[in-house]
Design a protein around this motif. Structure first.
Motif, PDB file in Angstrom:
ATOM      1  N   ARG A 110       0.849  -1.204   0.000  1.00 55.32           N
ATOM      2  CA  ARG A 110       0.000   0.000   0.000  1.00 55.32           C
ATOM      3  C   ARG A 110       0.884   1.253   0.000  1.00 55.32           C
ATOM      4  NH1 ARG A 110      -1.899   2.676   4.054  1.00 55.32           N
ATOM      5  NH2 ARG A 110      -1.336   1.090   5.567  1.00 55.32           N
ATOM      6  N   GLN A 111       1.899   1.240   0.872  1.00 57.34           N
ATOM      7  CA  GLN A 111       2.817   2.391   0.927  1.00 57.34           C
ATOM      8  C   GLN A 111       3.594   2.511  -0.384  1.00 57.34           C
ATOM      9  OE1 GLN A 111       2.423   0.019   3.236  1.00 57.34           O
ATOM     10  NE2 GLN A 111       2.497   0.865   5.294  1.00 57.34           N
ATOM     11  N   ALA A 112       3.911   1.348  -0.991  1.00 54.24           N
ATOM     12  CA  ALA A 112       4.652   1.377  -2.259  1.00 54.24           C
ATOM     13  C   ALA A 112       3.803   2.023  -3.347  1.00 54.24           C
ATOM     14  CB  ALA A 112       5.050  -0.039  -2.668  1.00 54.24           C
ATOM     15  N   GLN A 113       2.490   1.750  -3.310  1.00 50.71           N
ATOM     16  CA  GLN A 113       1.608   2.360  -4.319  1.00 50.71           C
ATOM     17  C   GLN A 113       1.540   3.868  -4.146  1.00 50.71           C
ATOM     18  OE1 GLN A 113      -2.132   0.116  -4.185  1.00 50.71           O
ATOM     19  NE2 GLN A 113      -1.690  -0.453  -6.292  1.00 50.71           N
ATOM     20  N   THR A 114       1.440   4.314  -2.898  1.00 50.90           N
ATOM     21  CA  THR A 114       1.409   5.759  -2.621  1.00 50.90           C
ATOM     22  C   THR A 114       2.687   6.413  -3.133  1.00 50.90           C
ATOM     23  OG1 THR A 114       0.139   5.294  -0.637  1.00 50.90           O
ATOM     24  CG2 THR A 114       1.123   7.482  -0.770  1.00 50.90           C
ATOM     25  N   ALA A 115       3.817   5.779  -2.810  1.00 51.20           N
ATOM     26  CA  ALA A 115       5.102   6.337  -3.247  1.00 51.20           C
ATOM     27  C   ALA A 115       5.194   6.328  -4.767  1.00 51.20           C
ATOM     28  CB  ALA A 115       6.251   5.536  -2.638  1.00 51.20           C
ATOM     29  N   TRP A 116       4.689   5.224  -5.366  1.00 49.98           N
ATOM     30  CA  TRP A 116       4.741   5.115  -6.823  1.00 49.98           C
ATOM     31  C   TRP A 116       3.970   6.274  -7.464  1.00 49.98           C
ATOM     32  CZ3 TRP A 116       1.603   4.899 -11.048  1.00 49.98           C
ATOM     33  CH2 TRP A 116       2.184   4.443 -12.246  1.00 49.98           C
ATOM     34  N   ASN A 117       2.788   6.580  -6.919  1.00 51.86           N
ATOM     35  CA  ASN A 117       1.984   7.678  -7.470  1.00 51.86           C
ATOM     36  C   ASN A 117       2.741   9.002  -7.391  1.00 51.86           C
ATOM     37  OD1 ASN A 117      -0.241   6.158  -8.220  1.00 51.86           O
ATOM     38  ND2 ASN A 117      -1.128   6.231  -6.179  1.00 51.86           N
ATOM     39  N   THR A 118       3.419   9.213  -6.275  1.00 56.71           N
ATOM     40  CA  THR A 118       4.186  10.451  -6.113  1.00 56.71           C
ATOM     41  C   THR A 118       5.324  10.508  -7.121  1.00 56.71           C
ATOM     42  OG1 THR A 118       3.710  10.366  -3.757  1.00 56.71           O
ATOM     43  CG2 THR A 118       5.473  11.861  -4.444  1.00 56.71           C
ATOM     44  N   VAL A 119       6.065   9.405  -7.196  1.00 57.21           N
ATOM     45  CA  VAL A 119       7.217   9.364  -8.103  1.00 57.21           C
ATOM     46  C   VAL A 119       6.765   9.508  -9.554  1.00 57.21           C
ATOM     47  CG1 VAL A 119       9.041   7.851  -8.983  1.00 57.21           C
ATOM     48  CG2 VAL A 119       8.652   8.029  -6.523  1.00 57.21           C
ATOM     49  N   ASN A 120       5.616   8.899  -9.860  1.00 51.79           N
ATOM     50  CA  ASN A 120       5.109   8.930 -11.229  1.00 51.79           C
ATOM     51  C   ASN A 120       4.729  10.343 -11.671  1.00 51.79           C
ATOM     52  OD1 ASN A 120       4.432   7.456 -13.583  1.00 51.79           O
ATOM     53  ND2 ASN A 120       2.271   7.707 -13.107  1.00 51.79           N
ATOM     54  N   SER A 121       4.464  11.206 -10.691  1.00 53.30           N
ATOM     55  CA  SER A 121       4.075  12.578 -11.032  1.00 53.30           C
ATOM     56  C   SER A 121       5.308  13.464 -11.270  1.00 53.30           C
ATOM     57  CB  SER A 121       3.210  13.171  -9.918  1.00 53.30           C
ATOM     58  OG  SER A 121       3.999  13.348  -8.757  1.00 53.30           O
ATOM     59  N   LEU A 122       6.486  12.946 -10.983  1.00 53.52           N
ATOM     60  CA  LEU A 122       7.709  13.740 -11.157  1.00 53.52           C
ATOM     61  C   LEU A 122       8.255  13.585 -12.573  1.00 53.52           C
ATOM     62  CD1 LEU A 122       9.542  12.718  -7.833  1.00 53.52           C
ATOM     63  CD2 LEU A 122       8.207  14.806  -8.239  1.00 53.52           C
ATOM     64  N   ASP A 123       8.945  14.618 -13.009  1.00 51.50           N
ATOM     65  CA  ASP A 123       9.606  14.573 -14.314  1.00 51.50           C
ATOM     66  C   ASP A 123      11.006  13.962 -14.086  1.00 51.50           C
ATOM     67  OD1 ASP A 123      10.345  14.949 -16.892  1.00 51.50           O
ATOM     68  OD2 ASP A 123      10.559  17.131 -16.771  1.00 51.50           O
ATOM     69  N   ILE A 124      11.150  12.697 -14.484  1.00 49.57           N
ATOM     70  CA  ILE A 124      12.378  11.962 -14.119  1.00 49.57           C
ATOM     71  C   ILE A 124      13.070  11.440 -15.367  1.00 49.57           C
ATOM     72  CG2 ILE A 124      13.227   9.822 -13.032  1.00 49.57           C
ATOM     73  CD1 ILE A 124      11.045  10.119 -10.970  1.00 49.57           C
ATOM     74  N   ASP A 125      14.374  11.654 -15.463  1.00 50.44           N
ATOM     75  CA  ASP A 125      15.091  10.936 -16.522  1.00 50.44           C
ATOM     76  C   ASP A 125      16.217  10.074 -15.958  1.00 50.44           C
ATOM     77  OD1 ASP A 125      17.204  12.653 -16.157  1.00 50.44           O
ATOM     78  OD2 ASP A 125      16.816  13.813 -17.972  1.00 50.44           O
ATOM     79  N   MET A 126      16.263   9.972 -14.620  1.00 48.24           N
ATOM     80  CA  MET A 126      17.227   9.052 -14.000  1.00 48.24           C
ATOM     81  C   MET A 126      16.739   8.693 -12.592  1.00 48.24           C
ATOM     82  SD  MET A 126      21.364   9.568 -13.709  1.00 48.24           S
ATOM     83  CE  MET A 126      21.680   9.692 -15.461  1.00 48.24           C
ATOM     84  N   ILE A 127      16.749   7.405 -12.291  1.00 50.34           N
ATOM     85  CA  ILE A 127      16.458   6.954 -10.915  1.00 50.34           C
ATOM     86  C   ILE A 127      17.740   6.343 -10.384  1.00 50.34           C
ATOM     87  CG2 ILE A 127      15.122   5.405  -9.445  1.00 50.34           C
ATOM     88  CD1 ILE A 127      12.851   5.504 -11.448  1.00 50.34           C
ATOM     89  N   ALA A 128      18.248   6.960  -9.328  1.00 55.07           N
ATOM     90  CA  ALA A 128      19.526   6.526  -8.754  1.00 55.07           C
ATOM     91  C   ALA A 128      19.267   5.889  -7.393  1.00 55.07           C
ATOM     92  CB  ALA A 128      20.465   7.728  -8.622  1.00 55.07           C
ATOM     93  N   PRO A 129      19.098   4.559  -7.358  1.00 55.22           N
ATOM     94  CA  PRO A 129      18.853   3.896  -6.073  1.00 55.22           C
ATOM     95  C   PRO A 129      20.154   3.704  -5.289  1.00 55.22           C
ATOM     96  CG  PRO A 129      18.755   2.289  -7.866  1.00 55.22           C
ATOM     97  CD  PRO A 129      19.130   3.616  -8.478  1.00 55.22           C
ATOM     98  N   SER A 130      20.024   3.225  -4.080  1.00 59.45           N
ATOM     99  CA  SER A 130      21.214   3.003  -3.266  1.00 59.45           C
ATOM    100  C   SER A 130      21.638   1.541  -3.242  1.00 59.45           C
ATOM    101  CB  SER A 130      20.992   3.542  -1.850  1.00 59.45           C
ATOM    102  OG  SER A 130      21.021   4.950  -1.901  1.00 59.45           O
TER     103      SER A 130
END
Ligand code: FEO
Length: 388
Positions: A201-221
């Motif tokens: 559920r929290q992952a979906q919320t975060a996904w919605n937030t991230v999906n609204s951002l203009d992103i051309d790189m995701i840099a995980p740890s």
């Protein structure tokens, strides 16, 4: 050691842990990396650090760009020690650096681990200027600790996502277009299943937030940086966080004298002959964390154990304990097993499957001693009928 350039004045300065094979119970067959990122702006900024034994490696990569003592700002996206473990090393070199973390959970966690410091709490919607660039903070609590947050740089369109979108994957390549996509997606799925699945559920919320951002790189740890296949990993996270089972089946078991093994193979054949993609896992040969990715997307789960001292085998108990914690729910399950006398294990397995939140779709299957050819045919037919 060398830093890796992401964009002009932005670098990966993390560490590669080639040999780690156990990450608190998760079998990391391909090792891992700890991603830390250096931004050279008016304020020299470090996003996350690395596991403590790798502090020197991180400092060496930072030194490839600038003396570590020149760091002005540290962003701690996550308290867990694989990302905060080298904070004390940075603090020692940079006594005046400002350390930003989520508040109150990040401040509480860092204080508990490293003692009182002048941590600066931030929350979703807060942002800081580091010169030419801005850093926006987005809280992602319980992905997978209460303190988790991600950091977004709008001028560069980079999301520093910490654990989210990560993979336990050690490599000399840093970017998805340099690695073999099916392997990193497989590792990302394994990572999601074993670390994040219980917080869908929290992952979906975060996904919605991230999906609204203009992103051309995701840099995980952890693992590879996404710059070419962002759509693939975003679509995968949308699917996984939806916790919608597909049509697949997973048969998991252990056996003493091959009777439960024969039942497992018959069950697997019945699923397969019904047109259901099926995976068979003997717990003597498979680590439970390697089974989880198939559980993440399956519809049916059959778990079998013979009876030993009135219990299920410890390997099966351990698997079910782990699975219950991950809380996949929303799937059909049943128990099976052979026994000599008593036969308590099968009911115990069924109870654990119920406790996992699965629907019991079929009566448990119990066979005393050795299953005859006729009994195996009966099992086969029962399952084929259940799947009609
Ligand atoms: Fe990679 Fe939750 O630490």
């Amino acid at each position: 050691m060398k830093a890796t350039k992401l964009k002009e004045n932005i670098y990966w300065v993390g560490a590669i842990d080639w040999n780690v094979r156990n990450f608190h119970g998760y079998r990391t067959g391909r090792g891992t990396t700890y991603g830390a990122y250096l931004i050279m702006d008016e304020k020299v900024t470090l996003i996350d650090t690395v596991k403590a034994p790798f502090a020197e490696e991180m400092l060496s990569r930072i030194s490839d760009i600038i003396a570590p003592e020149k760091i002005d700002i540290v962003i701690s996206n996550h308290v867990e020690l694989d990302h905060s473990g080298s904070l004390p090393a940075i603090r020692k070199l940079c006594p005046n650096a400002s350390i930003y973390t989520s508040g109150p959970a990040g401040v509480k966690g860092l204080t508990a681990h490293f003692g009182t410091d002048s941590y600066i709490p931030v929350k979703s919607g807060d942002s800081i200027s580091i010169g030419r660039r801005t850093l926006n903070f987005v809280s992602t609590p319980m992905l997978h600790w209460p303190d988790n947050m991600v950091t977004y740089c709008p001028e560069e369109k980079i999301l520093f996502s910490n654990d989210a979108f990560g993979q336990h994957f050690a490599s000399t390549e840093r970017f998805d277009d340099e690695a073999y996509l099916p392997v990193i997606l497989e590792e990302a799925k394994k990572y999601y299943g074993n670390i994040i699945m219980c917080y869908g559920r929290q992952a979906q919320t975060a996904w919605n937030t991230v999906n609204s951002l203009d992103i051309d790189m995701i840099a995980p740890s952890h693992g590879i940086i996404w710059r070419k296949n962002i759509r693939d990993i975003m679509e995968a996270y949308a699917l996984w966080s939806g916790n919608e089972p597909s049509t697949g089946a997973v048969v998991v078991y252990d056996s003493m004298w091959n009777s439960t093994d024969a039942m497992a193979k018959t069950i697997s054949e019945a699923f397969c002959d019904s047109g259901i993609p099926t995976r068979l896992y003997d717990l003597k040969s498979n680590h439970y964390s390697d089974i989880v990715p198939d559980i993440l997307t399956c519809k049916y789960i059959a778990v079998g154990s013979p009876t030993l001292n009135s219990q299920m085998l410890p390997s099966v108990a351990s698997f079910l304990c782990y699975l219950k914690g991950l809380s996949p729910k929303n799937r059909e399950a049943f128990a099976f097993g052979s026994y000599g006398w008593g036969g308590q294990s099968i009911e115990l397995v069924e109870k654990e499957l119920e406790a996992c939140g699965f629907r019991i779709c079929m009566d448990k299957i119990r066979i005393q001693y050795i299953p005859s050819a006729e009994q195996l045919r009966e099992i086969y037919t029962t399952i084929r009928n259940m799947l009609k």
